[in-house]
Design a protein around this motif. Structure first.
Motif, PDB file in Angstrom:
ATOM      1  N   TRP A  65     -10.433  10.758  -8.207  1.00  0.00           N
ATOM      2  CA  TRP A  65     -10.506  10.372  -9.625  1.00  0.00           C
ATOM      3  C   TRP A  65     -11.176  11.462 -10.455  1.00  0.00           C
ATOM      4  O   TRP A  65     -10.723  11.790 -11.554  1.00  0.00           O
ATOM      5  CB  TRP A  65     -11.285   9.062  -9.753  1.00  0.00           C
ATOM      6  N   LYS A  77      -9.510  -2.238  -4.013  1.00  0.00           N
ATOM      7  CA  LYS A  77      -8.224  -2.303  -4.699  1.00  0.00           C
ATOM      8  C   LYS A  77      -7.232  -1.402  -3.970  1.00  0.00           C
ATOM      9  O   LYS A  77      -7.587  -0.320  -3.483  1.00  0.00           O
ATOM     10  CB  LYS A  77      -8.391  -1.845  -6.154  1.00  0.00           C
ATOM     11  N   THR A  94       4.465  -5.197  -7.457  1.00  0.00           N
ATOM     12  CA  THR A  94       3.850  -4.937  -8.753  1.00  0.00           C
ATOM     13  C   THR A  94       4.047  -6.169  -9.633  1.00  0.00           C
ATOM     14  O   THR A  94       4.626  -7.164  -9.210  1.00  0.00           O
ATOM     15  CB  THR A  94       4.463  -3.702  -9.456  1.00  0.00           C
ATOM     16  N   ARG A 119       1.931   2.634  -3.285  1.00  0.00           N
ATOM     17  CA  ARG A 119       0.816   3.213  -4.038  1.00  0.00           C
ATOM     18  C   ARG A 119       0.418   4.581  -3.484  1.00  0.00           C
ATOM     19  O   ARG A 119      -0.040   5.448  -4.229  1.00  0.00           O
ATOM     20  CB  ARG A 119      -0.359   2.231  -4.048  1.00  0.00           C
ATOM     21  N   ARG A 141       2.854   6.784  -5.101  1.00  0.00           N
ATOM     22  CA  ARG A 141       2.448   7.008  -6.495  1.00  0.00           C
ATOM     23  C   ARG A 141       1.344   8.053  -6.588  1.00  0.00           C
ATOM     24  O   ARG A 141       1.394   8.969  -7.422  1.00  0.00           O
ATOM     25  CB  ARG A 141       1.973   5.678  -7.084  1.00  0.00           C
ATOM     26  N   ALA A 142       0.356   7.973  -5.708  1.00  0.00           N
ATOM     27  CA  ALA A 142      -0.755   8.922  -5.725  1.00  0.00           C
ATOM     28  C   ALA A 142      -0.285  10.329  -5.383  1.00  0.00           C
ATOM     29  O   ALA A 142      -0.788  11.320  -5.935  1.00  0.00           O
ATOM     30  CB  ALA A 142      -1.836   8.468  -4.742  1.00  0.00           C
ATOM     31  N   LEU A 153       0.827  -1.209   0.000  1.00  0.00           N
ATOM     32  CA  LEU A 153       0.000   0.000   0.000  1.00  0.00           C
ATOM     33  C   LEU A 153       0.860   1.258   0.000  1.00  0.00           C
ATOM     34  O   LEU A 153       0.558   2.219  -0.709  1.00  0.00           O
ATOM     35  CB  LEU A 153      -0.920   0.010   1.221  1.00  0.00           C
ATOM     36  N   ALA A 187     -11.720   8.347  -2.776  1.00  0.00           N
ATOM     37  CA  ALA A 187     -11.042   7.888  -3.990  1.00  0.00           C
ATOM     38  C   ALA A 187     -11.781   8.344  -5.240  1.00  0.00           C
ATOM     39  O   ALA A 187     -11.153   8.745  -6.233  1.00  0.00           O
ATOM     40  CB  ALA A 187     -10.921   6.364  -3.972  1.00  0.00           C
ATOM     41  N   ASP A 240      -4.938   0.510  -4.999  1.00  0.00           N
ATOM     42  CA  ASP A 240      -4.834   1.840  -5.601  1.00  0.00           C
ATOM     43  C   ASP A 240      -5.952   2.761  -5.129  1.00  0.00           C
ATOM     44  O   ASP A 240      -5.752   3.974  -4.970  1.00  0.00           O
ATOM     45  CB  ASP A 240      -4.866   1.742  -7.130  1.00  0.00           C
ATOM     46  N   ASP A 243      -4.863  -6.586  -5.570  1.00  0.00           N
ATOM     47  CA  ASP A 243      -4.299  -6.057  -6.806  1.00  0.00           C
ATOM     48  C   ASP A 243      -3.892  -7.239  -7.677  1.00  0.00           C
ATOM     49  O   ASP A 243      -3.462  -8.275  -7.164  1.00  0.00           O
ATOM     50  CB  ASP A 243      -3.082  -5.171  -6.532  1.00  0.00           C
ATOM     51  N   ALA A 264      -5.061   3.953  -1.666  1.00  0.00           N
ATOM     52  CA  ALA A 264      -3.964   4.918  -1.753  1.00  0.00           C
ATOM     53  C   ALA A 264      -4.471   6.285  -2.205  1.00  0.00           C
ATOM     54  O   ALA A 264      -4.083   7.324  -1.649  1.00  0.00           O
ATOM     55  CB  ALA A 264      -2.900   4.412  -2.714  1.00  0.00           C
ATOM     56  N   ASP A 265      -5.331   6.303  -3.215  1.00  0.00           N
ATOM     57  CA  ASP A 265      -5.886   7.571  -3.683  1.00  0.00           C
ATOM     58  C   ASP A 265      -6.697   8.248  -2.587  1.00  0.00           C
ATOM     59  O   ASP A 265      -6.659   9.475  -2.430  1.00  0.00           O
ATOM     60  CB  ASP A 265      -6.779   7.339  -4.909  1.00  0.00           C
TER      61      ASP A 265
END
Length: 295
Positions: free
Chosen positions: A290, A256, A46, A19, A22-23, A16, A286, A258, A216, A261-262
Motif C-alpha cells: 500500500w 480482508k 464481487t 483479487r 487484480r493486485a 482470493l 500488504a 484484498d 469482503d 491478495a496484496d
C-alpha cells in the motif's frame, strides 16, 4: 527499465484468486488465470455482475489442474505461479442434490481421520500415472473431491511442472492452523503440500501463505463471521492467548481478501520472502504494498 513480470494464477477466478490477479494487474504484470471455467462469475466474488476494468488485462484460460497437457504451455516464461485452489468441505455435491447421498454422510466423511487414497506419496502417484497424459487421475462425476486431491496433490503437481519450466517462485495459498469448525485434514493436507514442495523443489522459491478467515463486503455472510473472529482476537489478546488454545484460528484476526491478495503479490516480488508466511507478516507485506502506491 526492468522486464514485465509474468504471473500465472491457478484458481484465478475465485474469491482470493481474482483479487491476486487484480493486485498483479495493478503492478502492470502480465497476468494469466487458469481454472476449469475460465472467466469468473463476477456476482459470486464481487458485488456486481459487471467485469471490473482491470479484468480486461487478464488472460482467462480454461484448464483442469489434473490434466497438465491442458496448461503446461501457459507456464512458459512465467516468473511466478500461484496455487489458489482448494475446498473447505468435502462433499459429493451432485450426489447430495440427486439424493444419492445425504449431507450428513458427506460431512461424516469429511471429518474422518484419514482417506485411504491419500496414504500414498503424491509425487510417486504423479510419476506413476504415465502415458498417455501425465498427471493425477481427476475426479469422475461419481467421485467426491478430497482434501488430499485438491489441497495437496494438485499443488504438488503444479509445483512439479512449474519447477520444470524454471519458474522463479511458487506461491501456495495454505491456511492458518487450528480452525475448530473445519476437519483437521483441511490443514494437515495443506501442510503436507508445503513440506513436499519445499523438499522436492529447492531450486524454486516456495512461498506458503497462511491466511486466516478472509472477508469482503461483496460476501455478506463473511462479514458476520469476521466480526465474531475480530472480537475473539481482541479478547484472546486480553487473556494472554488463553482463548486461542480453545478456539484455534477462530480468534486469529481475520483479514480482508484484498489485503491477503496484496500481500501475496508483494511477497512474490520480494526475493527475500520464502517459506511460511503467517498472519502478522501478511499484514506487513500488504501495508508495504500500500505504501508503494502512495509514492
Amino acid at each position: 527499465m526492468s522486464a514485465t513480470k509474468r504471473i500465472v494464477v491457478f484458481g484465478g477466478n475465485g474469491f482470493l484468486g481474482s483479487r491476486i490477479c487484480r493486485a498483479a494487474v495493478a503492478r502492470n504484470w502480465d497476468v494469466t488465470s487458469v481454472s476449469r471455467s475460465g472467466r469468473p462469475n463476477w456476482l459470486s466474488i464481487t458485488s456486481s455482475p459487471t467485469p471490473p476494468n482491470w479484468s480486461h488485462s487478464v488472460s482467462w484460460e480454461r484448464g483442469d489442474i489434473f490434466r497438465p497437457t491442458q496448461w503446461t504451455s501457459l507456464l512458459y516464461g512465467a516468473d511466478y505461479v500461484v496455487h489458489s485452489l482448494g475446498i473447505l468441505l468435502e462433499a459429493d455435491y451432485k450426489g447430495v442434490i440427486s439424493g444419492r447421498e445425504s449431507p450428513i454422510s458427506g460431512l461424516a466423511r469429511a471429518f474422518s481421520a484419514s482417506k485411504g487414497a491419500g496414504a500414498a506419496n503424491p509425487l510417486e502417484r504423479v510419476r506413476e500415472q504415465g502415458a498417455p497424459e501425465p498427471g493425477l487421475e481427476p475426479p469422475s462425476s461419481e467421485a467426491q473431491l478430497t482434501y488430499e486431491m485438491m489441497n495437496r496433490d494438485s499443488a504438488i503437481l503444479l509445483a512439479k511442472e512449474a519447477a520444470k519450466e524454471g519458474v522463479k517462485a511458487f506461491g501456495f495459498v495454505s491456511a492458518a492452523a487450528g480452525a475448530p469448525v473445519l476437519p483437521s485434514r483441511y490443514v494437515t493436507t495443506k501442510r503436507e503440500a508445503e513440506a513436499v514442495v519445499a523438499r522436492e523443489f529447492p531450486e524454486m522459491r516456495g512461498v506458503f501463505f497462511r491466511p486466516p478467515f478472509m472477508y469482503d463486503r461483496s460476501r455478506g455472510a463473511t462479514m458476520g463471521v469476521a466480526a465474531v473472529a475480530t472480537v475473539g482476537s481482541v479478547v484472546d489478546g486480553l487473556t494472554g492467548g488463553k482463548l486461542g488454545g480453545l478456539l484455534g484460528s477462530m480468534v486469529t484476526k481475520p483479514l480482508k481478501a484484498d489485503v491477503v491478495a496484496d500481500a501475496v503479490v508483494e511477497a512474490l516480488a520480494d526475493e527475500s520472502v520464502k517459506g511460511p508466511v503467517e498472519v502478522p507478516q501478511l499484514e506487513q507485506l500488504a501495508e508495504r504494498a500500500w505504501r508503494k502506491t502512495m509514492l
